[in-house]
Design a protein around this motif. Structure first.
Motif, PDB file in Angstrom:
ATOM      1  N   GLY A  21     -15.504  -7.619  11.398  1.00 18.43           N
ATOM      2  CA  GLY A  21     -16.352  -8.051  10.290  1.00 18.43           C
ATOM      3  C   GLY A  21     -15.483  -8.545   9.156  1.00 18.43           C
ATOM      4  N   ASP A  22     -15.784  -8.122   7.957  1.00 15.88           N
ATOM      5  CA  ASP A  22     -14.996  -8.502   6.795  1.00 15.88           C
ATOM      6  C   ASP A  22     -13.836  -7.524   6.645  1.00 15.88           C
ATOM      7  OD1 ASP A  22     -13.882  -9.171   4.356  1.00 15.88           O
ATOM      8  OD2 ASP A  22     -15.690  -8.769   3.186  1.00 15.88           O
ATOM      9  N   PRO A  23     -12.597  -7.945   6.992  1.00 17.07           N
ATOM     10  CA  PRO A  23     -11.484  -7.002   6.926  1.00 17.07           C
ATOM     11  C   PRO A  23     -11.139  -6.551   5.506  1.00 17.07           C
ATOM     12  CG  PRO A  23     -10.686  -9.198   7.437  1.00 17.07           C
ATOM     13  CD  PRO A  23     -12.183  -9.255   7.469  1.00 17.07           C
ATOM     14  N   THR A  24     -11.638  -7.251   4.493  1.00 19.47           N
ATOM     15  CA  THR A  24     -11.332  -6.855   3.119  1.00 19.47           C
ATOM     16  C   THR A  24     -12.327  -5.837   2.568  1.00 19.47           C
ATOM     17  OG1 THR A  24     -12.557  -8.692   2.129  1.00 19.47           O
ATOM     18  CG2 THR A  24     -10.224  -9.070   2.644  1.00 19.47           C
ATOM     19  N   ALA A  25     -13.374  -5.532   3.334  1.00 19.66           N
ATOM     20  CA  ALA A  25     -14.325  -4.504   2.908  1.00 19.66           C
ATOM     21  C   ALA A  25     -13.653  -3.144   3.026  1.00 19.66           C
ATOM     22  CB  ALA A  25     -15.580  -4.558   3.767  1.00 19.66           C
ATOM     23  N   ARG A 122      -4.750  -4.902  11.682  1.00 22.71           N
ATOM     24  CA  ARG A 122      -4.131  -3.791  10.945  1.00 22.71           C
ATOM     25  C   ARG A 122      -5.106  -2.644  10.716  1.00 22.71           C
ATOM     26  NH1 ARG A 122      -0.498  -7.477   6.830  1.00 22.71           N
ATOM     27  NH2 ARG A 122       1.267  -7.699   8.256  1.00 22.71           N
ATOM     28  N   TRP A 123      -6.411  -2.946  10.603  1.00 26.00           N
ATOM     29  CA  TRP A 123      -7.415  -1.884  10.445  1.00 26.00           C
ATOM     30  C   TRP A 123      -7.422  -0.972  11.672  1.00 26.00           C
ATOM     31  CZ3 TRP A 123     -10.190   0.469   6.874  1.00 26.00           C
ATOM     32  CH2 TRP A 123     -10.457  -0.171   5.667  1.00 26.00           C
ATOM     33  N   LYS A 124      -6.991  -1.480  12.821  1.00 29.98           N
ATOM     34  CA  LYS A 124      -6.934  -0.652  14.031  1.00 29.98           C
ATOM     35  C   LYS A 124      -5.841   0.408  13.919  1.00 29.98           C
ATOM     36  CE  LYS A 124      -8.609  -4.427  16.887  1.00 29.98           C
ATOM     37  NZ  LYS A 124      -8.217  -5.517  17.784  1.00 29.98           N
ATOM     38  N   ASP A 125      -4.854   0.156  13.048  1.00 25.28           N
ATOM     39  CA  ASP A 125      -3.712   1.049  12.924  1.00 25.28           C
ATOM     40  C   ASP A 125      -3.756   1.963  11.706  1.00 25.28           C
ATOM     41  OD1 ASP A 125      -2.494  -0.028  15.222  1.00 25.28           O
ATOM     42  OD2 ASP A 125      -1.637  -1.664  14.057  1.00 25.28           O
ATOM     43  N   VAL A 126      -4.276   1.456  10.590  1.00 24.47           N
ATOM     44  CA  VAL A 126      -4.294   2.213   9.330  1.00 24.47           C
ATOM     45  C   VAL A 126      -5.554   1.880   8.549  1.00 24.47           C
ATOM     46  CG1 VAL A 126      -1.775   2.426   9.080  1.00 24.47           C
ATOM     47  CG2 VAL A 126      -2.939   0.424   8.157  1.00 24.47           C
ATOM     48  N   ALA A 127      -5.878   2.717   7.575  1.00 28.05           N
ATOM     49  CA  ALA A 127      -7.008   2.463   6.674  1.00 28.05           C
ATOM     50  C   ALA A 127      -6.468   1.852   5.381  1.00 28.05           C
ATOM     51  CB  ALA A 127      -7.756   3.758   6.377  1.00 28.05           C
ATOM     52  N   PHE A 128      -7.278   1.052   4.738  1.00 24.95           N
ATOM     53  CA  PHE A 128      -6.871   0.360   3.520  1.00 24.95           C
ATOM     54  C   PHE A 128      -7.743   0.771   2.341  1.00 24.95           C
ATOM     55  CE2 PHE A 128      -5.245  -2.435   6.784  1.00 24.95           C
ATOM     56  CZ  PHE A 128      -4.044  -2.872   6.253  1.00 24.95           C
ATOM     57  N   SER A 129      -7.173   0.626   1.161  1.00 22.43           N
ATOM     58  CA  SER A 129      -7.956   0.747  -0.065  1.00 22.43           C
ATOM     59  C   SER A 129      -8.720  -0.557  -0.249  1.00 22.43           C
ATOM     60  CB  SER A 129      -7.020   0.956  -1.262  1.00 22.43           C
ATOM     61  OG  SER A 129      -6.286  -0.237  -1.523  1.00 22.43           O
ATOM     62  N   THR A 130      -9.480  -0.628  -1.297  1.00 24.67           N
ATOM     63  CA  THR A 130     -10.080  -1.893  -1.694  1.00 24.67           C
ATOM     64  C   THR A 130      -8.956  -2.877  -1.993  1.00 24.67           C
ATOM     65  OG1 THR A 130     -11.986  -0.780  -2.639  1.00 24.67           O
ATOM     66  CG2 THR A 130     -11.514  -2.984  -3.475  1.00 24.67           C
ATOM     67  N   VAL A 131      -9.159  -4.132  -1.636  1.00 22.89           N
ATOM     68  CA  VAL A 131      -8.165  -5.155  -1.955  1.00 22.89           C
ATOM     69  C   VAL A 131      -8.089  -5.279  -3.475  1.00 22.89           C
ATOM     70  CG1 VAL A 131      -7.597  -7.608  -1.778  1.00 22.89           C
ATOM     71  CG2 VAL A 131      -8.522  -6.390   0.206  1.00 22.89           C
ATOM     72  N   TYR A 132      -6.914  -5.099  -4.021  1.00 14.34           N
ATOM     73  CA  TYR A 132      -6.740  -5.153  -5.478  1.00 14.34           C
ATOM     74  C   TYR A 132      -5.819  -6.279  -5.918  1.00 14.34           C
ATOM     75  CZ  TYR A 132      -2.654  -2.401  -4.125  1.00 14.34           C
ATOM     76  OH  TYR A 132      -1.519  -1.959  -3.499  1.00 14.34           O
TER      77      TYR A 132
END
Length: 193
Positions: A21-25, A122-132
């Protein structure tokens, strides 16, 4: 080529995968967190943050003071302040584009704060914060170069840091990339030829 630098003509996967989906969400906030990883960090008394020391103004070692400084370092200190009320309750570990994901996966660091493209792979490997922070990518060439775009460098060797989306974009557009363990080696090692 310098040690650790390799030439590549193709990479597995794609940086433009949108299968998630939206990888930046980002994750929706669920309220104050009290257990799990955050409890472990609090019990330790400091945040362990991975930052790059080779990206001027983002994460770099000040040659006068010897301290890590920059935007990413400031973000990491803000996280430490949010957890402990003290921006200095932090231990920095140096990571680069090729090691930053593994550092989180292997629990060498609690977080990595680094200029990094958020994508589905990359979402498959780690979790992200909101894009800042959002930025583009550019290729640096000599002033005398006739190159006007990445595509006009087809057949040339173009260097980018291993683990970065830049290397995938170079291979997609120009056909050949030179992967360096860190972006700083690109400046001291191979250049577009």
């Amino acid at each position: 080529m310098p040690a650790g630098v390799t030439e590549i003509r193709s990479l597995p996967g794609t940086a433009s995968d949108t299968g998630c989906g939206d990888p930046t969400a980002s994750y929706r906030p669920t309220g104050a967190q009290t257990g799990g990883t955050l409890a472990m960090i609090r019990a330790r008394g400091r945040l362990i943050a991975g930052v790059d020391q080779n990206t001027y103004k983002f994460g770099y070692r000040n040659p006068v003071t010897g301290r890590l400084e920059g935007f990413d370092v400031d973000i990491a200190r803000a996280v430490a302040k949010a957890i402990f009320g003290n921006p200095d309750a932090i231990q920095f570990r140096v990571v680069d584009p090729g090691t930053r994901i593994a550092a989180v996966q292997d629990h060498d660091v609690d977080i990595t704060v680094d200029t990094m493209t958020v994508n589905c792979a990359r979402w498959k490997d780690v979790a992200f914060s909101t894009v800042y922070y959002q930025a583009g990518q550019r290729v640096l060439v000599p002033k005398s170069s006739t190159a006007t775009s990445i595509a006009s460098l087809g057949g040339k060797k173009v260097c980018a840091a291993a683990g970065s989306t830049s290397i995938q974009n170079i291979v997609n557009a120009a056909g050949t990339g030179v992967r360096s363990p860190s972006g700083s080696r690109c400046r001291t090692g191979p250049t577009a030829s």
